[in-house]
Scaffold this motif. Structure first.
Motif, PDB file in Angstrom:
ATOM      1  N   GLN A 347      -0.422  12.432  -0.154  1.00 47.05           N
ATOM      2  CA  GLN A 347      -1.193  11.274   0.293  1.00 47.05           C
ATOM      3  C   GLN A 347      -2.243  11.744   1.306  1.00 47.05           C
ATOM      4  OE1 GLN A 347       0.810   8.023   2.395  1.00 47.05           O
ATOM      5  NE2 GLN A 347      -0.536   6.577   1.311  1.00 47.05           N
ATOM      6  N   GLU A 362      -0.338  14.443   3.404  1.00 47.15           N
ATOM      7  CA  GLU A 362       1.099  14.507   3.677  1.00 47.15           C
ATOM      8  C   GLU A 362       1.797  14.758   2.349  1.00 47.15           C
ATOM      9  OE1 GLU A 362       3.070  11.159   5.602  1.00 47.15           O
ATOM     10  OE2 GLU A 362       5.031  12.119   5.376  1.00 47.15           O
ATOM     11  N   LEU A 364       4.827  14.457  -0.036  1.00 47.53           N
ATOM     12  CA  LEU A 364       5.956  13.536  -0.163  1.00 47.53           C
ATOM     13  C   LEU A 364       6.788  13.887  -1.391  1.00 47.53           C
ATOM     14  CD1 LEU A 364       3.845  10.391   0.703  1.00 47.53           C
ATOM     15  CD2 LEU A 364       5.698  11.315   2.127  1.00 47.53           C
ATOM     16  N   ALA A 365       8.069  14.026  -1.192  1.00 49.69           N
ATOM     17  CA  ALA A 365       8.948  14.475  -2.273  1.00 49.69           C
ATOM     18  C   ALA A 365       9.290  13.334  -3.233  1.00 49.69           C
ATOM     19  CB  ALA A 365      10.233  15.047  -1.677  1.00 49.69           C
ATOM     20  N   ARG A 366       9.373  13.658  -4.487  1.00 43.13           N
ATOM     21  CA  ARG A 366       9.835  12.737  -5.536  1.00 43.13           C
ATOM     22  C   ARG A 366      10.827  13.466  -6.430  1.00 43.13           C
ATOM     23  NH1 ARG A 366       7.366  10.281  -2.580  1.00 43.13           N
ATOM     24  NH2 ARG A 366       5.555   8.946  -2.728  1.00 43.13           N
ATOM     25  N   PRO A 377      11.965   8.944  -2.325  1.00 42.27           N
ATOM     26  CA  PRO A 377      12.678   9.556  -1.190  1.00 42.27           C
ATOM     27  C   PRO A 377      13.466   8.550  -0.345  1.00 42.27           C
ATOM     28  CG  PRO A 377      10.299   9.579  -0.807  1.00 42.27           C
ATOM     29  CD  PRO A 377      10.519   9.184  -2.236  1.00 42.27           C
ATOM     30  N   ALA A 397      10.246  21.753  -0.249  1.00 45.37           N
ATOM     31  CA  ALA A 397       9.007  20.990  -0.086  1.00 45.37           C
ATOM     32  C   ALA A 397       7.970  21.813   0.679  1.00 45.37           C
ATOM     33  CB  ALA A 397       9.278  19.671   0.633  1.00 45.37           C
ATOM     34  N   ASN A 423       7.218  16.989   5.990  1.00 46.81           N
ATOM     35  CA  ASN A 423       8.295  16.390   6.776  1.00 46.81           C
ATOM     36  C   ASN A 423       9.397  17.408   7.040  1.00 46.81           C
ATOM     37  OD1 ASN A 423       7.544  13.416   6.946  1.00 46.81           O
ATOM     38  ND2 ASN A 423       7.320  13.846   4.761  1.00 46.81           N
ATOM     39  N   ASP A 485       6.620  11.590  13.979  1.00 45.59           N
ATOM     40  CA  ASP A 485       6.581  10.639  12.866  1.00 45.59           C
ATOM     41  C   ASP A 485       7.235   9.326  13.291  1.00 45.59           C
ATOM     42  OD1 ASP A 485       6.112   9.710  10.343  1.00 45.59           O
ATOM     43  OD2 ASP A 485       7.311  11.239   9.315  1.00 45.59           O
ATOM     44  N   ASP A 486       6.855   8.249  12.627  1.00 43.30           N
ATOM     45  CA  ASP A 486       7.475   6.937  12.840  1.00 43.30           C
ATOM     46  C   ASP A 486       7.493   6.544  14.314  1.00 43.30           C
ATOM     47  OD1 ASP A 486       7.927   7.194  10.180  1.00 43.30           O
ATOM     48  OD2 ASP A 486      10.073   7.605  10.353  1.00 43.30           O
ATOM     49  N   ARG A 513       1.526  -3.125  10.291  1.00 42.80           N
ATOM     50  CA  ARG A 513       1.695  -4.360   9.537  1.00 42.80           C
ATOM     51  C   ARG A 513       1.649  -5.588  10.453  1.00 42.80           C
ATOM     52  NH1 ARG A 513       5.929  -2.731   5.674  1.00 42.80           N
ATOM     53  NH2 ARG A 513       4.208  -1.410   5.035  1.00 42.80           N
ATOM     54  N   GLY A 543       0.214   3.645   6.746  1.00 44.62           N
ATOM     55  CA  GLY A 543       0.461   2.363   6.100  1.00 44.62           C
ATOM     56  C   GLY A 543      -0.679   1.374   6.279  1.00 44.62           C
ATOM     57  N   GLU A 545      -3.304  -0.843   4.979  1.00 35.37           N
ATOM     58  CA  GLU A 545      -3.473  -1.397   3.630  1.00 35.37           C
ATOM     59  C   GLU A 545      -4.727  -2.232   3.475  1.00 35.37           C
ATOM     60  OE1 GLU A 545       0.158  -3.383   2.584  1.00 35.37           O
ATOM     61  OE2 GLU A 545       1.220  -1.509   2.262  1.00 35.37           O
ATOM     62  N   TYR A 564      -2.634   2.930   1.775  1.00 29.77           N
ATOM     63  CA  TYR A 564      -3.087   2.536   0.436  1.00 29.77           C
ATOM     64  C   TYR A 564      -4.550   2.123   0.427  1.00 29.77           C
ATOM     65  CZ  TYR A 564       1.897   2.411  -0.799  1.00 29.77           C
ATOM     66  OH  TYR A 564       3.198   2.731  -1.033  1.00 29.77           O
ATOM     67  N   PRO A 569      -0.184   7.861  -2.534  1.00 32.68           N
ATOM     68  CA  PRO A 569       0.198   9.260  -2.761  1.00 32.68           C
ATOM     69  C   PRO A 569      -0.212   9.666  -4.178  1.00 32.68           C
ATOM     70  CG  PRO A 569       1.996   8.053  -1.740  1.00 32.68           C
ATOM     71  CD  PRO A 569       0.972   7.038  -2.145  1.00 32.68           C
TER      72      PRO A 569
HETATM   73  P1  C2E Z   1       7.284   8.808   6.033  1.00 40.18           P
HETATM   74  O1  C2E Z   1       7.245  10.239   6.478  1.00 40.18           O
HETATM   75  O2  C2E Z   1       7.127   7.803   7.085  1.00 40.18           O
HETATM   76  O3  C2E Z   1       6.239   8.705   4.868  1.00 40.18           O
HETATM   77  C1  C2E Z   1       5.336   7.716   4.732  1.00 40.18           C
HETATM   78  C2  C2E Z   1       5.786   6.782   3.688  1.00 40.18           C
HETATM   79  O4  C2E Z   1       4.945   5.635   3.733  1.00 40.18           O
HETATM   80  C3  C2E Z   1       5.643   7.338   2.290  1.00 40.18           C
HETATM   81  O5  C2E Z   1       6.609   6.768   1.461  1.00 40.18           O
HETATM   82  C4  C2E Z   1       4.298   6.788   1.867  1.00 40.18           C
HETATM   83  O6  C2E Z   1       4.159   6.728   0.476  1.00 40.18           O
HETATM   84  C5  C2E Z   1       4.373   5.410   2.464  1.00 40.18           C
HETATM   85  N1  C2E Z   1       3.057   4.795   2.610  1.00 40.18           N
HETATM   86  C6  C2E Z   1       1.879   5.389   2.873  1.00 40.18           C
HETATM   87  N2  C2E Z   1       0.878   4.499   2.960  1.00 40.18           N
HETATM   88  C7  C2E Z   1       1.437   3.282   2.737  1.00 40.18           C
HETATM   89  C8  C2E Z   1       0.889   1.932   2.706  1.00 40.18           C
HETATM   90  O7  C2E Z   1      -0.311   1.683   2.889  1.00 40.18           O
HETATM   91  N3  C2E Z   1       1.751   0.922   2.489  1.00 40.18           N
HETATM   92  C9  C2E Z   1       3.070   1.167   2.284  1.00 40.18           C
HETATM   93  N4  C2E Z   1       3.865   0.094   2.062  1.00 40.18           N
HETATM   94  N5  C2E Z   1       3.632   2.396   2.304  1.00 40.18           N
HETATM   95  C10 C2E Z   1       2.791   3.463   2.531  1.00 40.18           C
HETATM   96  P2  C2E Z   1       7.569   7.647   0.605  1.00 40.18           P
HETATM   97  O8  C2E Z   1       6.820   8.676  -0.130  1.00 40.18           O
HETATM   98  O9  C2E Z   1       8.410   6.698  -0.187  1.00 40.18           O
HETATM   99  O10 C2E Z   1       8.437   8.383   1.675  1.00 40.18           O
HETATM  100  C11 C2E Z   1       9.396   7.736   2.366  1.00 40.18           C
HETATM  101  C12 C2E Z   1      10.020   8.636   3.387  1.00 40.18           C
HETATM  102  O11 C2E Z   1      10.729   9.698   2.782  1.00 40.18           O
HETATM  103  C13 C2E Z   1       8.980   9.328   4.246  1.00 40.18           C
HETATM  104  O12 C2E Z   1       8.625   8.519   5.272  1.00 40.18           O
HETATM  105  C14 C2E Z   1       9.710  10.555   4.707  1.00 40.18           C
HETATM  106  O13 C2E Z   1      10.425  10.296   5.907  1.00 40.18           O
HETATM  107  C15 C2E Z   1      10.708  10.818   3.646  1.00 40.18           C
HETATM  108  N6  C2E Z   1      10.307  12.020   2.928  1.00 40.18           N
HETATM  109  C16 C2E Z   1       9.453  12.127   1.905  1.00 40.18           C
HETATM  110  N7  C2E Z   1       9.346  13.432   1.530  1.00 40.18           N
HETATM  111  C17 C2E Z   1      10.170  14.144   2.334  1.00 40.18           C
HETATM  112  C18 C2E Z   1      10.496  15.540   2.451  1.00 40.18           C
HETATM  113  O14 C2E Z   1       9.964  16.408   1.735  1.00 40.18           O
HETATM  114  N8  C2E Z   1      11.404  15.921   3.394  1.00 40.18           N
HETATM  115  C19 C2E Z   1      11.961  15.002   4.225  1.00 40.18           C
HETATM  116  N9  C2E Z   1      12.819  15.452   5.139  1.00 40.18           N
HETATM  117  N10 C2E Z   1      11.676  13.694   4.154  1.00 40.18           N
HETATM  118  C20 C2E Z   1      10.790  13.249   3.217  1.00 40.18           C
END
Ligand code: C2E
Ligand code: CA
Ligand code: CA
Length: 589
Positions: A347, A362, A364-366, A377, A397, A423, A485-486, A513, A543, A545, A564, A569
């Motif tokens: 992303q 960033e 992001l794993a799937r 994830p 990753a 991450n 993060d977060d 949001r 996030g 949007e 978005y 992503p």
């Molecule tokens: P995160 O690190 O907070 O990642 C951001 C998440 O927000 C991602 O979801 C991304 O797709 C989503 N996002 C980005 N922009 C928007 C938006 O405009 N609106 C909304 N509703 N969502 C948005 P994703 O890919 O589902 O990842 C979820 C979480 O999974 C990530 O949160 C991260 O903590 C974790 N993650 C993903 N890949 C890895 C990895 O390789 N290793 C680890 N340890 N954690 C991972």
């Protein structure tokens, strides 16, 4: 005792055969010893020439077993000594044994006269022609011994309540009853003490044991006599309730249990408070076996624990389904990593000041699961965290993301300063091989450390100790940068944040949001941005949007954006295409 020496016994003693007198005396002594020490009762009967049987001997065990002094009956005819025998087959059998060297054995011999009554096991044999020995033991006594022994193997030695074996046996019986009787109700309550290890670690095992004994006592006092209370693990207890009139009863019992556990435990003058996570499985939730029933209650207990301890949860079929799917996911994960079922999406993160610049991505794993399809994830990372597999996924990753950015940088010179954000799981850092593995991956993939940014959640950072902080500083010295993060979801202490080598702060999307909703939220975000600036950190808003959010954030001084509104992503190919649209523009870090 009027026992005579059996001649055969003398002949079997070759060492003393030279001296007949000594021989006979020695054997006599052994014979008496045998009679004296035998735990079985022994009676001797002699068959007289006129066919009468005379009672001629008894040992001390016989006195004990019959609760009488046998010696006063010596010399009496059988019918007089033991009147209860005349109506049985015994006299005839004894005669046969005396005369024909036969053996008579019976497991269950009922005897009853004025003084004695009981059930005996008999073994009669010929000692010498005309003399019969009748060995016997009390069957009811043996039964008591057996149950006592059984009880010992089914009892928890520390607390004296039932152990796992007994618990499972009782549950098994309950399941049988439930099948036969429609009105029969039972329930299993699974009690696990919260953080019991702390008590053992800080106050010692003796104190821990004292608490366990007291817990057992309190549980026992909280339920009825017919209910089973068992200790089935170090700090795990089970109550099996049976025969109650309404399913309200187990709930009431749980209330009593929690009430009784809420009273502080006093151990060696110290007051200790103990809470418990409790799972409940009702008999109506059909279980095929005792193990299965216990597992259901255990599942419910784990659910209660996962929700934050000191709670009660009931077993449901959907909980079982959920758990099974988590277990399956966990099992599939290794295979998934080995077979390349995991992949990355990217992303974009943009820097939007006077110009529109691509800051980086960033990763992001799937997971493309062969049966279940695409898994996000949000579902598999928590499972991976619970099982520790998140460590391997993390390195995978990192390697994959580094490899891909290196490839892009070679193709597109304008990506020279682009950042790959990966991450980092808090479980990776404390491991001894953390730094070596990080170095190895950077070396193998030829990605300069300056192009790597690691995202660590605020909560993870706050829990890290000094050795973790030292490792992050070492990576920082190599050129790797960090993002919190977060941000905003944890409870950061400012002092703590300043000790960490942080470059970016990502405002959690929950704040983004809420931006449009109220003035307070806007003030929170403003404060976060000010905080970051004072700590010399750049702020990334994630996030984002819509344009309103973008505008408000820009107004507050935020420059970096992910969301978005700009891009979802993207697959590797589409991310590369995205890169190409920035060809003419400069990349900034
Ligand atoms: P995160 O690190 O907070 O990642 C951001 C998440 O927000 C991602 O979801 C991304 O797709 C989503 N996002 C980005 N922009 C928007 C938006 O405009 N609106 C909304 N509703 N969502 C948005 P994703 O890919 O589902 O990842 C979820 C979480 O999974 C990530 O949160 C991260 O903590 C974790 N993650 C993903 N890949 C890895 C990895 O390789 N290793 C680890 N340890 N954690 C991972
Ligand atoms: Ca992240
Ligand atoms: Ca985030």
């Amino acid at each position: 005792m009027a026992a005579k020496l059996p001649p055969k016994a003398a002949k079997t003693e070759p060492a003393e055969s030279k001296n007949t007198l000594r021989n006979s005396k020695g054997s006599e002594r052994r014979y008496q010893n045998l009679l004296h020490s035998s735990p079985m009762g022994i009676h001797l009967f002699r068959l007289e020439e006129d066919g009468r049987l005379v009672f001629t001997g008894a040992n001390p065990a016989a006195d004990k077993l019959m609760h009488m002094d046998n010696s006063r009956l010596l010399g009496l005819p059988l019918e007089q000594a033991f009147p209860g025998l005349t109506s049985t087959e015994a006299p005839e059998r004894f005669r046969k044994v005396c005369a024909d060297n036969a053996v008579w054995h019976t497991e269950q011999f009922e005897y009853r006269d004025q003084d004695i009554a009981g059930s005996f096991e008999l073994h009669c044999f010929q000692v010498e022609p005309g003399l019969c020995a009748c060995m016997f033991q009390d069957r009811s006594e043996r039964k008591i011994m057996e149950t006592r022994l059984r009880h010992l193997t089914q009892q928890d030695p520390l607390t004296g309540i039932a152990n796992r074996t007994m618990c499972l046996e009782r549950i098994g019986i309950a399941l049988q009853r439930a099948k036969r009787r429609a009105d029969y109700r039972h329930a299993i309550i699974y009690i696990d003490l919260d953080r019991f290890k702390n008590i053992n670690d800080t106050l010692g095992h003796t104190a821990g044991d004292a608490v366990l004994v007291d817990v057992a006592r309190r549980l026992r006092a909280s339920v009825r006599e017919l209910d089973t209370v068992a200790r089935i693990g170090s700090d795990e207890f089970v109550v099996l309730m049976e025969e109650f009139d309404s399913y309200k009863r187990p709930i009431q019992a749980i209330k009593r249990i929690r009430y009784s556990l809420s009273e502080p435990f006093v151990v060696e003058g110290e007051q200790i408070t103990v809470t418990a996570s409790i799972g409940l499985a009702l008999g109506q939730d059909l279980a095929g076996s005792a193990e299965e029933a216990l597992r259901n209650a255990n599942l419910a207990m784990h659910h209660a624990k996962a929700l934050g301890r000191n709670r009660i949860k009931s077993f449901t079929q959907s909980l079982l389904r959920q758990t099974l799917s988590v277990v399956r996911l966990e099992n599939d994960m290794d295979r998934g990593l080995a077979r390349g079922e995991f992949f990355l999406e990217f992303q974009p993160i943009l820097r939007l000041g006077k110009t529109r610049q691509l800051f980086g991505f960033e990763a992001l794993a799937r997971w493309r699961h062969p049966e279940r399809g695409l898994i996000m994830p949000g579902e598999f990372i928590p499972v991976a965290e619970d099982s520790g597999k998140v460590v391997e996924i993390g390195y995978w990753a990192l390697r994959e993301a580094s490899r891909i950015l290196t490839k892009w940088r070679e193709r597109y010179p304008h990506l020279k300063d682009a950042m790959m954000s990966v991450n980092l799981s808090p479980q990776q850092v404390p491991k001894v091989d953390f730094l070596p593995r990080m170095r190895e991956i950077l070396k193998d993939t030829r990605l300069p450390a300056q192009n790597l940014k690691l995202e660590v959640t605020e909560t993870a950072l706050m829990q890290s100790g000094s050795s973790v902080i030292a490792k992050l500083h070492e990576l920082r010295a190599m050129g790797v940068s960090f993002s919190v993060d977060d941000f905003g979801t944890g409870y950061s202490s400012l002092a703590y944040l300043t000790r960490l080598p942080l470059d970016h702060l990502k405002i959690d999307l929950s704040f983004v949001r809420m931006l449009e909703v109220g003035k307070d939220n806007l003030e929170i975000v403003r404060a976060i941005i000010q905080l970051a600036t004072s700590l010399r950190m750049d702020v990334v808003a994630e996030g984002v949007e819509n344009a309103t959010q973008h505008d408000i954030l820009t107004g507050l001084g935020c420059e970096y954006f992910q969301g978005y509104l700009f891009s979802r992503p993207l697959s590797e190919d589409r991310a590369e295409a995205f890169v190409q649209t920035f060809m003419s523009e400069a990349i900034s870090s």
